[in-house]
Structure formats: C-alpha cells, structure tokens
Motif scaffolding. Structure first.
Motif, PDB file in Angstrom:
ATOM      1  N   THR A 254      -0.400   8.242  -2.234  1.00 61.19           N
ATOM      2  CA  THR A 254      -1.709   7.492  -2.365  1.00 61.19           C
ATOM      3  C   THR A 254      -1.032   6.127  -2.939  1.00 61.19           C
ATOM      4  O   THR A 254      -0.249   5.786  -3.244  1.00 61.19           O
ATOM      5  CB  THR A 254      -2.707   8.043  -3.618  1.00 61.19           C
ATOM      6  N   VAL A 255      -2.122   5.059  -2.581  1.00 58.90           N
ATOM      7  CA  VAL A 255      -1.935   3.850  -3.224  1.00 58.90           C
ATOM      8  C   VAL A 255      -1.634   3.615  -4.708  1.00 58.90           C
ATOM      9  O   VAL A 255      -0.834   2.412  -5.118  1.00 58.90           O
ATOM     10  CB  VAL A 255      -3.131   2.973  -2.866  1.00 58.90           C
ATOM     11  N   ASP A 256      -1.964   4.780  -5.229  1.00 58.10           N
ATOM     12  CA  ASP A 256      -1.732   4.599  -6.971  1.00 58.10           C
ATOM     13  C   ASP A 256      -0.342   4.711  -7.360  1.00 58.10           C
ATOM     14  O   ASP A 256       0.051   4.724  -8.352  1.00 58.10           O
ATOM     15  CB  ASP A 256      -2.716   5.586  -7.665  1.00 58.10           C
ATOM     16  N   ASP A 257       0.443   5.374  -6.250  1.00 51.47           N
ATOM     17  CA  ASP A 257       1.852   5.662  -6.398  1.00 51.47           C
ATOM     18  C   ASP A 257       2.779   4.547  -6.327  1.00 51.47           C
ATOM     19  O   ASP A 257       3.907   4.425  -6.366  1.00 51.47           O
ATOM     20  CB  ASP A 257       2.451   6.900  -5.587  1.00 51.47           C
ATOM     21  N   PHE A 258       2.018   3.192  -6.161  1.00 51.93           N
ATOM     22  CA  PHE A 258       3.039   1.891  -5.999  1.00 51.93           C
ATOM     23  C   PHE A 258       2.548   1.164  -6.964  1.00 51.93           C
ATOM     24  O   PHE A 258       1.399   0.571  -7.174  1.00 51.93           O
ATOM     25  CB  PHE A 258       2.805   1.624  -4.510  1.00 51.93           C
ATOM     26  N   LYS A 259       3.483   0.268  -7.439  1.00 52.80           N
ATOM     27  CA  LYS A 259       3.366  -0.761  -8.266  1.00 52.80           C
ATOM     28  C   LYS A 259       4.265  -1.963  -8.208  1.00 52.80           C
ATOM     29  O   LYS A 259       5.405  -1.443  -8.140  1.00 52.80           O
ATOM     30  CB  LYS A 259       2.734  -0.329  -9.771  1.00 52.80           C
ATOM     31  N   LEU A 260       4.121  -3.179  -8.377  1.00 50.91           N
ATOM     32  CA  LEU A 260       4.983  -4.277  -8.699  1.00 50.91           C
ATOM     33  C   LEU A 260       5.406  -4.618 -10.167  1.00 50.91           C
ATOM     34  O   LEU A 260       4.076  -4.957 -10.920  1.00 50.91           O
ATOM     35  CB  LEU A 260       4.541  -5.277  -7.774  1.00 50.91           C
ATOM     36  N   VAL A 261       6.467  -4.543 -10.372  1.00 55.36           N
ATOM     37  CA  VAL A 261       6.772  -5.207 -11.838  1.00 55.36           C
ATOM     38  C   VAL A 261       7.272  -6.620 -11.867  1.00 55.36           C
ATOM     39  O   VAL A 261       8.073  -6.797 -11.182  1.00 55.36           O
ATOM     40  CB  VAL A 261       7.903  -4.259 -12.517  1.00 55.36           C
TER      41      VAL A 261
END
Length: 276
Positions: A254-261
C-alpha cells in the motif's frame, strides 16, 4: 545534488538548446484557450538511474511519492482502468461518465494470456518468472495492444517494461513513446523506480539499474520559462527511500509502506498549464 536532479537538468538543457521546435507544424494538443500547444523535443532520450545508490526523486521541486505510488499500484496491482479507484485527479480529462479510460493501462495488464505453464496476466507472469526463471531474457510487459487502441481514451505513453536480472540485481528498461518533461518526467521515473524496488523485494533480489528510454521527450512552449527557472534552482542531497520490509507479496503493498527520510526539496511549481 542527486543523480535525478543532474540527469533532469542536463536533459532539459539539451532539449532547450538543441531540440527541434514544432512551430509551423500542425499539432494535436491544445491549450485550454484553444491555441496549439507546440513543443521543443529531442528524439531517443535515454536516462540511466542506479537504484542501488539512490532513489531518483527530484529535489529541485517536490515529487509527491505517495501519489505517484498510488497511480502505479492502480495500474500494476489493481490493474484498473477506472479513475474512481485512483486518489489523484490526473486522469479525469480522459475518463468517461463512468470513470473508465477504456481498454488502457491497467486493463491491458490484467488480461490473461496462455503460456505453457498456464494462464497468467502480464504482472503475474513477471512475478512468476522472477521467482522461477529470473535469468530469462523474456521478462517483458507491453500494453500497446493495437487490437484495442480504438477502445483506449488515451494511447499508452509508458507502454513496455523489460526486466532483467544480473547477478542478484533486478534491472528494468521502461519504453515510453512520449514524455511531457516538466509535468511527467520525474513522476514516471519515481513510479517505475518504486516498481523495481517492489518487484525486487518480493523476489528476494536487490535493485540495480532503471533505464528510461523516451522516444519523444518534449517541453511545451508555455513551459519553457518555468523549466528555465526550475533548472536554475539549488538542488539538495538525495533522500533515503524506506520500504516496509515485511511485505513479501506484491499485492500486499500500500502507499503507507513507503516513506522518504530527509527529503529536502525546493518549492512546488504551481499553475503549470496542461495541454490536452
């Protein structure tokens, strides 16, 4: 400066300085006021991104990661052709009253085909080959189906992907017939780079290169001053992409499985006119 910023700046500079203008020709796209939307273009642009070193997202301005991934999942995971299943409004101009864009994009990926191993749609065939025959030179998707072009509200722009495993690294080549450089270039790069990351993770592979082949890379006439300002901006260090390591099935992302640090970026570019 990230490799994505460097590649984008060099590509835009080359198009603006050495590209071919369509002024004087009859063109299909129109601006909202009805004026012809002319372009400056380069033929056969090839950009290479080493995903093992960094995630190729622009820092000159924001590229909205979750919206980009929502669209790539809409096409590749949901295999949908209905904008009601998509959060963004970018496809609204090509949808009918029911929300359909016709037999385009996700529809084509969801059609099952007969192989000697059984029936697969194109996405499931890629996933099968990456698991059972990763060194195949035949791991290809293609949604430019001439039999169905008449039933597509927009002919596919990004139409074919070739996957190739070298050692333990998954590489991919995206073939794109046409690319609006200001509006869509990094959006497409981010989407398909993320797709390579997803396929690599669920196939127990590492990411390698993403190669973007564009037949017609163009900048619209009314975008020229915007692009000139954009590529003169300060660029920042590349952020780090974090993907939920617990996802082992492509259909569970899902889109919530991705993040940018550490995503430091320039101001958004607002009010970009879009030719249709």
């Amino acid at each position: 400066m990230s490799q994505a910023d460097s590649i984008f700046i060099d590509m835009c500079r080359d198009i603006l300085d050495n590209g071919y203008s369509s002024e004087g020709q009859e063109v299909r796209p129109r601006w909202e006021d009805g004026a012809p939307a002319h372009t400056i273009k380069k033929f056969g642009v090839v950009n290479r991104y080493d995903l093992s070193k960094e995630f190729p997202i622009l820092t000159l301005r924001p590229t909205y990661l979750k919206s980009a991934i929502d669209e790539i999942l809409w096409i590749w995971q949901k295999k949908s052709n209905n904008i009601k299943e998509l959060k963004s409004k970018i496809w609204d101009s090509w949808a009918d009253e029911d929300g359909s864009i016709g037999k385009a994009y996700g529809y084509q990926l969801g059609v099952k085909h007969q192989y000697k191993e059984g029936l697969f749609d194109q996405v499931d065939r890629v996933l099968y080959d990456l698991k059972h025959n990763p060194y195949s030179r035949r791991i290809i998707t293609n949604i430019y189906n001439h039999d169905d072009l008449h039933a597509m509200h927009l002919y596919p722009c990004a139409y074919s992907v070739t996957f190739n495993v070298t050692g333990n690294r998954l590489n991919a080549i995206l073939h794109q017939r046409s690319n609006d450089v200001l509006v869509a270039n990094n959006w497409n790069v981010v989407q398909y780079a993320a797709l390579v990351h997803m396929f690599a993770q669920v196939s127990n592979l590492e990411v390698g290169e993403f190669v973007h082949v564009i037949a017609d890379a163009h900048i619209y006439d009314r975008h020229v001053p915007i692009v000139e300002e954009l590529i003169a901006r300060e660029a920042f260090e590349v952020p780090k992409l974090i993907i939920n390591p617990d996802v082992k099935d492509f259909y569970d992302f899902t889109v919530d499985d991705f993040k940018l640090v550490g995503y430091k970026k320039g101001e958004p570019v607002k009010g970009i006119p879009v030719a249709v």
